[in-house]
Motif scaffolding. Structure first.
Motif, PDB file in Angstrom:
ATOM      1  N   MET A 120       0.857  -1.164   0.000  1.00  0.00           N
ATOM      2  CA  MET A 120       0.000   0.000   0.000  1.00  0.00           C
ATOM      3  C   MET A 120       0.906   1.231   0.000  1.00  0.00           C
ATOM      4  SD  MET A 120      -2.994   1.083   2.702  1.00  0.00           S
ATOM      5  CE  MET A 120      -2.331   0.069   3.963  1.00  0.00           C
ATOM      6  N   ARG A 121       0.571   2.162  -0.908  1.00  0.00           N
ATOM      7  CA  ARG A 121       1.376   3.375  -0.996  1.00  0.00           C
ATOM      8  C   ARG A 121       0.480   4.605  -0.943  1.00  0.00           C
ATOM      9  NH1 ARG A 121       6.374   2.171  -4.852  1.00  0.00           N
ATOM     10  NH2 ARG A 121       6.401  -0.076  -4.648  1.00  0.00           N
ATOM     11  N   LYS A 122       0.840   5.541  -0.085  1.00  0.00           N
ATOM     12  CA  LYS A 122       0.145   6.821  -0.013  1.00  0.00           C
ATOM     13  C   LYS A 122       0.879   7.794  -0.916  1.00  0.00           C
ATOM     14  CE  LYS A 122      -1.609   6.286   4.661  1.00  0.00           C
ATOM     15  NZ  LYS A 122      -1.628   6.822   6.031  1.00  0.00           N
ATOM     16  N   ILE A 123       0.126   8.433  -1.797  1.00  0.00           N
ATOM     17  CA  ILE A 123       0.718   9.350  -2.761  1.00  0.00           C
ATOM     18  C   ILE A 123       0.058  10.711  -2.595  1.00  0.00           C
ATOM     19  CG2 ILE A 123       1.063   9.819  -5.212  1.00  0.00           C
ATOM     20  CD1 ILE A 123       0.838   6.753  -5.618  1.00  0.00           C
ATOM     21  N   SER A 124       0.878  11.720  -2.298  1.00  0.00           N
ATOM     22  CA  SER A 124       0.342  13.070  -2.147  1.00  0.00           C
ATOM     23  C   SER A 124       0.951  14.052  -3.134  1.00  0.00           C
ATOM     24  CB  SER A 124       0.572  13.580  -0.720  1.00  0.00           C
ATOM     25  OG  SER A 124       1.957  13.659  -0.439  1.00  0.00           O
ATOM     26  N   ASP A 137      -3.177  -5.314   1.731  1.00  0.00           N
ATOM     27  CA  ASP A 137      -3.378  -3.867   1.670  1.00  0.00           C
ATOM     28  C   ASP A 137      -4.856  -3.525   1.786  1.00  0.00           C
ATOM     29  OD1 ASP A 137      -0.653  -3.538   1.254  1.00  0.00           O
ATOM     30  OD2 ASP A 137      -0.848  -3.012  -0.873  1.00  0.00           O
ATOM     31  N   VAL A 138      -5.697  -4.302   1.101  1.00  0.00           N
ATOM     32  CA  VAL A 138      -7.137  -4.075   1.138  1.00  0.00           C
ATOM     33  C   VAL A 138      -7.659  -4.242   2.555  1.00  0.00           C
ATOM     34  CG1 VAL A 138      -9.385  -4.918   0.343  1.00  0.00           C
ATOM     35  CG2 VAL A 138      -7.473  -4.738  -1.269  1.00  0.00           C
ATOM     36  N   ILE A 139      -7.247  -5.305   3.215  1.00  0.00           N
ATOM     37  CA  ILE A 139      -7.681  -5.563   4.592  1.00  0.00           C
ATOM     38  C   ILE A 139      -7.245  -4.431   5.510  1.00  0.00           C
ATOM     39  CG2 ILE A 139      -7.349  -7.088   6.587  1.00  0.00           C
ATOM     40  CD1 ILE A 139      -7.130  -9.407   4.460  1.00  0.00           C
ATOM     41  N   GLU A 140      -5.991  -4.016   5.394  1.00  0.00           N
ATOM     42  CA  GLU A 140      -5.480  -2.925   6.237  1.00  0.00           C
ATOM     43  C   GLU A 140      -6.238  -1.625   5.973  1.00  0.00           C
ATOM     44  OE1 GLU A 140      -1.367  -0.451   7.079  1.00  0.00           O
ATOM     45  OE2 GLU A 140      -1.228  -2.439   6.174  1.00  0.00           O
ATOM     46  N   ALA A 141      -6.491  -1.312   4.709  1.00  0.00           N
ATOM     47  CA  ALA A 141      -7.222  -0.083   4.375  1.00  0.00           C
ATOM     48  C   ALA A 141      -8.643  -0.129   4.935  1.00  0.00           C
ATOM     49  CB  ALA A 141      -7.249   0.118   2.866  1.00  0.00           C
ATOM     50  N   GLY A 157      -5.366  -5.632 -21.432  1.00  0.00           N
ATOM     51  CA  GLY A 157      -6.490  -6.259 -20.769  1.00  0.00           C
ATOM     52  C   GLY A 157      -6.505  -6.176 -19.253  1.00  0.00           C
ATOM     53  N   ARG A 158      -5.470  -5.655 -18.644  1.00  0.00           N
ATOM     54  CA  ARG A 158      -5.470  -5.522 -17.183  1.00  0.00           C
ATOM     55  C   ARG A 158      -6.431  -4.418 -16.780  1.00  0.00           C
ATOM     56  NH1 ARG A 158      -0.604  -6.069 -13.020  1.00  0.00           N
ATOM     57  NH2 ARG A 158      -1.957  -6.573 -11.276  1.00  0.00           N
ATOM     58  N   GLN A 159      -7.244  -4.669 -15.786  1.00  0.00           N
ATOM     59  CA  GLN A 159      -8.255  -3.707 -15.372  1.00  0.00           C
ATOM     60  C   GLN A 159      -7.920  -3.098 -14.019  1.00  0.00           C
ATOM     61  OE1 GLN A 159     -11.745  -6.322 -15.749  1.00  0.00           O
ATOM     62  NE2 GLN A 159     -12.500  -4.773 -17.186  1.00  0.00           N
ATOM     63  N   TYR A 160      -7.986  -1.786 -13.966  1.00  0.00           N
ATOM     64  CA  TYR A 160      -7.797  -1.033 -12.734  1.00  0.00           C
ATOM     65  C   TYR A 160      -9.043  -0.207 -12.467  1.00  0.00           C
ATOM     66  CZ  TYR A 160      -2.816  -2.042 -12.343  1.00  0.00           C
ATOM     67  OH  TYR A 160      -1.607  -2.666 -12.176  1.00  0.00           O
ATOM     68  N   CYS A 161      -9.213   0.193 -11.228  1.00  0.00           N
ATOM     69  CA  CYS A 161     -10.325   1.050 -10.836  1.00  0.00           C
ATOM     70  C   CYS A 161      -9.812   2.169  -9.942  1.00  0.00           C
ATOM     71  CB  CYS A 161     -11.381   0.262 -10.067  1.00  0.00           C
ATOM     72  SG  CYS A 161     -12.175  -1.017 -11.026  1.00  0.00           S
ATOM     73  N   LEU A 162     -10.577   3.255  -9.934  1.00  0.00           N
ATOM     74  CA  LEU A 162     -10.307   4.392  -9.068  1.00  0.00           C
ATOM     75  C   LEU A 162     -11.591   4.677  -8.318  1.00  0.00           C
ATOM     76  CD1 LEU A 162      -8.514   7.627  -9.975  1.00  0.00           C
ATOM     77  CD2 LEU A 162     -10.857   7.759  -9.169  1.00  0.00           C
ATOM     78  N   SER A 163     -11.494   4.873  -7.019  1.00  0.00           N
ATOM     79  CA  SER A 163     -12.683   5.097  -6.210  1.00  0.00           C
ATOM     80  C   SER A 163     -12.435   6.210  -5.201  1.00  0.00           C
ATOM     81  CB  SER A 163     -13.050   3.806  -5.479  1.00  0.00           C
ATOM     82  OG  SER A 163     -14.249   3.969  -4.783  1.00  0.00           O
ATOM     83  N   LEU A 164     -13.460   7.025  -4.972  1.00  0.00           N
ATOM     84  CA  LEU A 164     -13.375   8.128  -4.022  1.00  0.00           C
ATOM     85  C   LEU A 164     -14.070   7.762  -2.717  1.00  0.00           C
ATOM     86  CD1 LEU A 164     -12.736  11.123  -3.354  1.00  0.00           C
ATOM     87  CD2 LEU A 164     -15.007  11.668  -4.294  1.00  0.00           C
ATOM     88  N   VAL A 224      -8.758   5.846  -3.917  1.00  0.00           N
ATOM     89  CA  VAL A 224      -8.132   4.529  -3.924  1.00  0.00           C
ATOM     90  C   VAL A 224      -7.983   4.046  -5.369  1.00  0.00           C
ATOM     91  CG1 VAL A 224      -8.355   2.119  -3.215  1.00  0.00           C
ATOM     92  CG2 VAL A 224      -9.058   3.951  -1.656  1.00  0.00           C
ATOM     93  N   VAL A 225      -6.790   3.551  -5.674  1.00  0.00           N
ATOM     94  CA  VAL A 225      -6.509   2.963  -6.979  1.00  0.00           C
ATOM     95  C   VAL A 225      -6.050   1.528  -6.741  1.00  0.00           C
ATOM     96  CG1 VAL A 225      -5.042   3.067  -9.027  1.00  0.00           C
ATOM     97  CG2 VAL A 225      -5.870   5.182  -7.982  1.00  0.00           C
ATOM     98  N   ALA A 226      -6.662   0.600  -7.489  1.00  0.00           N
ATOM     99  CA  ALA A 226      -6.331  -0.820  -7.326  1.00  0.00           C
ATOM    100  C   ALA A 226      -6.768  -1.575  -8.569  1.00  0.00           C
ATOM    101  CB  ALA A 226      -7.033  -1.390  -6.096  1.00  0.00           C
ATOM    102  N   THR A 227      -6.300  -2.805  -8.684  1.00  0.00           N
ATOM    103  CA  THR A 227      -6.814  -3.650  -9.763  1.00  0.00           C
ATOM    104  C   THR A 227      -8.299  -3.890  -9.507  1.00  0.00           C
ATOM    105  OG1 THR A 227      -6.326  -5.692  -8.563  1.00  0.00           O
ATOM    106  CG2 THR A 227      -4.597  -4.844 -10.054  1.00  0.00           C
ATOM    107  N   LYS A 228      -9.001  -4.279 -10.547  1.00  0.00           N
ATOM    108  CA  LYS A 228     -10.442  -4.534 -10.408  1.00  0.00           C
ATOM    109  C   LYS A 228     -10.701  -5.604  -9.359  1.00  0.00           C
ATOM    110  CE  LYS A 228     -14.725  -5.351 -12.800  1.00  0.00           C
ATOM    111  NZ  LYS A 228     -15.421  -5.096 -11.597  1.00  0.00           N
ATOM    112  N   GLU A 229      -9.886  -6.647  -9.334  1.00  0.00           N
ATOM    113  CA  GLU A 229     -10.073  -7.724  -8.366  1.00  0.00           C
ATOM    114  C   GLU A 229      -9.960  -7.211  -6.926  1.00  0.00           C
ATOM    115  OE1 GLU A 229      -8.932  -9.143 -12.241  1.00  0.00           O
ATOM    116  OE2 GLU A 229      -7.738  -7.915 -10.913  1.00  0.00           O
ATOM    117  N   LEU A 230      -8.959  -6.386  -6.672  1.00  0.00           N
ATOM    118  CA  LEU A 230      -8.787  -5.842  -5.323  1.00  0.00           C
ATOM    119  C   LEU A 230      -9.886  -4.844  -4.981  1.00  0.00           C
ATOM    120  CD1 LEU A 230      -4.913  -5.389  -5.131  1.00  0.00           C
ATOM    121  CD2 LEU A 230      -6.305  -7.187  -4.093  1.00  0.00           C
ATOM    122  N   MET A 231     -10.308  -4.041  -5.962  1.00  0.00           N
ATOM    123  CA  MET A 231     -11.384  -3.077  -5.709  1.00  0.00           C
ATOM    124  C   MET A 231     -12.680  -3.803  -5.383  1.00  0.00           C
ATOM    125  SD  MET A 231     -11.913   0.175  -5.392  1.00  0.00           S
ATOM    126  CE  MET A 231     -10.614   1.009  -6.312  1.00  0.00           C
TER     127      MET A 231
END
Length: 112
Positions: free
Chosen positions: A1-5, A56-60, A81-88, A99-106
């Motif tokens: 997990m990485r925090k990006i500011s 990372d998902v569990i910790e978040a 074909g790799r899928q990512y998602c972004l969520s607010l 949050v940015v993660a692969t679709k599976e993790l999201m």
């Protein structure tokens, strides 16, 4: 997990080009609204959180997002074909985590 500011936090991260662009867009919005030199621990605004593993998902879920429902989830189109998602996730009136993660993790993150 990485925090990006800051955009400079992306240096050395191996992300798809469109994922990097999506993160940069979110950082631009935060910078315009809350200042590019904000301290994510002391100031208003927020940051981008990149989740890389199931741990990372569990910790978040347990420590950052604690029962907060996503405002939206957008797909990020990537080559190959790799899928990512972004969520607010809005933590309070002036603080958000994108949050940015692969679709599976999201899917794990936003499951009920």
């Amino acid at each position: 997990m990485r925090k990006i500011s800051k955009v400079s936090d992306l240096i050395g991260m191996e992300l798809e080009v469109n994922v990097t662009k999506a993160i940069e867009e979110q950082l631009d919005i935060l910078d315009e609204s809350y200042g590019a030199e904000r301290n994510i621990y002391l100031d208003l605004g927020g940051y981008v959180l990149v989740l890389e593993t199931k741990d990372d998902v569990i910790e978040a879920k347990e420590n950052i997002l604690k029962d907060i429902i996503a405002e939206y989830v957008d797909d990020i189109e990537c080559k190959g074909g790799r899928q990512y998602c972004l969520s607010l996730f809005i933590l309070n009136s002036d603080y958000a985590v994108v949050v940015v993660a692969t679709k599976e993790l999201m899917d794990i993150l936003i499951e009920k």
